[in-house]
Design a protein around this motif. Structure first.
Motif, PDB file in Angstrom:
ATOM      1  N   PHE A  68       0.850  -1.185   0.000  1.00 36.65           N
ATOM      2  CA  PHE A  68       0.000   0.000   0.000  1.00 36.65           C
ATOM      3  C   PHE A  68       0.885   1.234   0.000  1.00 36.65           C
ATOM      4  O   PHE A  68       1.791   1.349   0.835  1.00 36.65           O
ATOM      5  N   VAL A  69       0.615   2.152  -0.920  1.00 32.05           N
ATOM      6  CA  VAL A  69       1.397   3.376  -1.010  1.00 32.05           C
ATOM      7  C   VAL A  69       0.438   4.551  -1.108  1.00 32.05           C
ATOM      8  O   VAL A  69      -0.353   4.636  -2.045  1.00 32.05           O
ATOM      9  N   ASP A  70       0.497   5.437  -0.135  1.00 30.04           N
ATOM     10  CA  ASP A  70      -0.288   6.662  -0.220  1.00 30.04           C
ATOM     11  C   ASP A  70       0.594   7.719  -0.880  1.00 30.04           C
ATOM     12  O   ASP A  70       1.810   7.729  -0.680  1.00 30.04           O
ATOM     13  N   GLU A  71       0.008   8.581  -1.658  1.00 31.16           N
ATOM     14  CA  GLU A  71       0.748   9.633  -2.359  1.00 31.16           C
ATOM     15  C   GLU A  71       1.808   9.051  -3.298  1.00 31.16           C
ATOM     16  O   GLU A  71       2.977   9.427  -3.257  1.00 31.16           O
ATOM     17  N   LEU A  72       1.382   8.142  -4.152  1.00 35.89           N
ATOM     18  CA  LEU A  72       2.287   7.510  -5.105  1.00 35.89           C
ATOM     19  C   LEU A  72       2.952   8.537  -6.022  1.00 35.89           C
ATOM     20  O   LEU A  72       4.049   8.309  -6.513  1.00 35.89           O
ATOM     21  N   LEU A 104       0.620  -3.750  -6.154  1.00 34.04           N
ATOM     22  CA  LEU A 104       0.803  -2.347  -5.775  1.00 34.04           C
ATOM     23  C   LEU A 104      -0.565  -1.704  -5.667  1.00 34.04           C
ATOM     24  O   LEU A 104      -1.354  -1.746  -6.606  1.00 34.04           O
ATOM     25  N   SER A 106      -2.542   1.855  -4.468  1.00 33.30           N
ATOM     26  CA  SER A 106      -2.278   3.250  -4.144  1.00 33.30           C
ATOM     27  C   SER A 106      -3.522   4.099  -4.266  1.00 33.30           C
ATOM     28  O   SER A 106      -4.455   3.763  -4.988  1.00 33.30           O
ATOM     29  N   GLU A 107      -3.487   5.202  -3.580  1.00 34.95           N
ATOM     30  CA  GLU A 107      -4.554   6.195  -3.667  1.00 34.95           C
ATOM     31  C   GLU A 107      -3.917   7.475  -4.190  1.00 34.95           C
ATOM     32  O   GLU A 107      -2.987   7.999  -3.582  1.00 34.95           O
ATOM     33  N   GLN A 108      -4.396   7.944  -5.321  1.00 38.53           N
ATOM     34  CA  GLN A 108      -3.797   9.135  -5.907  1.00 38.53           C
ATOM     35  C   GLN A 108      -4.624   9.591  -7.104  1.00 38.53           C
ATOM     36  O   GLN A 108      -5.353   8.816  -7.691  1.00 38.53           O
ATOM     37  N   ILE A 113       0.103  10.139 -12.036  1.00 38.09           N
ATOM     38  CA  ILE A 113       0.916   8.918 -11.988  1.00 38.09           C
ATOM     39  C   ILE A 113       1.576   8.654 -13.346  1.00 38.09           C
ATOM     40  O   ILE A 113       1.005   8.912 -14.406  1.00 38.09           O
ATOM     41  N   CYS A 121      -1.805  -1.328 -14.643  1.00 40.03           N
ATOM     42  CA  CYS A 121      -2.857  -1.542 -13.638  1.00 40.03           C
ATOM     43  C   CYS A 121      -4.015  -2.293 -14.279  1.00 40.03           C
ATOM     44  O   CYS A 121      -4.509  -1.891 -15.322  1.00 40.03           O
TER      45      CYS A 121
END
Length: 181
Positions: A68-72, A104, A106-108, A113, A121
């Protein structure tokens, strides 16, 4: 190496090697670190997971690892220099990670991106966003009715896009019991 809560140096590769097990959650919170340290820790963790899955010397390595990656956009935007080691690593995970069982998440903003990450994706979940974001070229293949819906989604409501689905699907997660009444 990074500092633990106790102030001791911690080798993140060892933390991943010794603590990543099936059906377990391993959280490495970098919120209190400065931006450079966050990048370093994120890069180290991503590399350790990737190396662990490639090496596969242990028998109890999870089949799937969700990262989990916030602010990818900090690490994989179109503005990041092409020679960034973290960008190269994320592109490698985005392009080869599924075959290794690395997912992967993420929220963005989609438009922020890198194209190679977006292109790899399979599933996209769109939450509430603003009209400026929806007007960008990343959304040109999404029907207008869904673009308009994206500007009015409630918390916990998403529009899901996946190649296995014939059309986009609107999903709503139930509110927690304590908020329902």
């Amino acid at each position: 190496f990074a500092k633990s809560l106790a102030g001791k140096d911690v080798d993140l590769t060892d933390v991943i090697d010794n603590n990543l097990r099936p059906n377990q959650v391993l959280v490495i919170d970098i919120a209190r670190l400065d931006e450079n340290s966050q990048s370093f820790v994120f890069g180290s963790v991503a590399r350790a997971i990737y190396d662990l899955k490639l090496g596969a010397e242990r028998s109890d390595i999870p089949d799937k690892v969700i990262l989990f990656v916030d602010e990818l956009n900090k690490y994989a935007s179109n503005d990041v220099p092409k020679n960034s080691p973290i960008l190269k690593q994320l592109l490698d995970i985005a392009e080869r990670g599924r075959s290794l069982g690395i997912i992967l998440f993420s929220e963005q903003f989609r438009s922020a991106i890198h194209d190679r990450v977006k292109g790899n994706c399979a599933t996209h979940a769109y939450g509430r966003t603003n009209a400026i974001e929806v007007s960008k070229s990343d959304y040109r293949y999404i029907p207008k009715v869904y673009q308009n819906m994206m500007t009015r989604l409630s918390p916990g409501e998403y529009i899901i896009q996946n190649p296995a689905l014939r059309s986009l699907v609107n999903v709503r997660f139930p509110r927690p019991t304590y908020k329902q009444f």
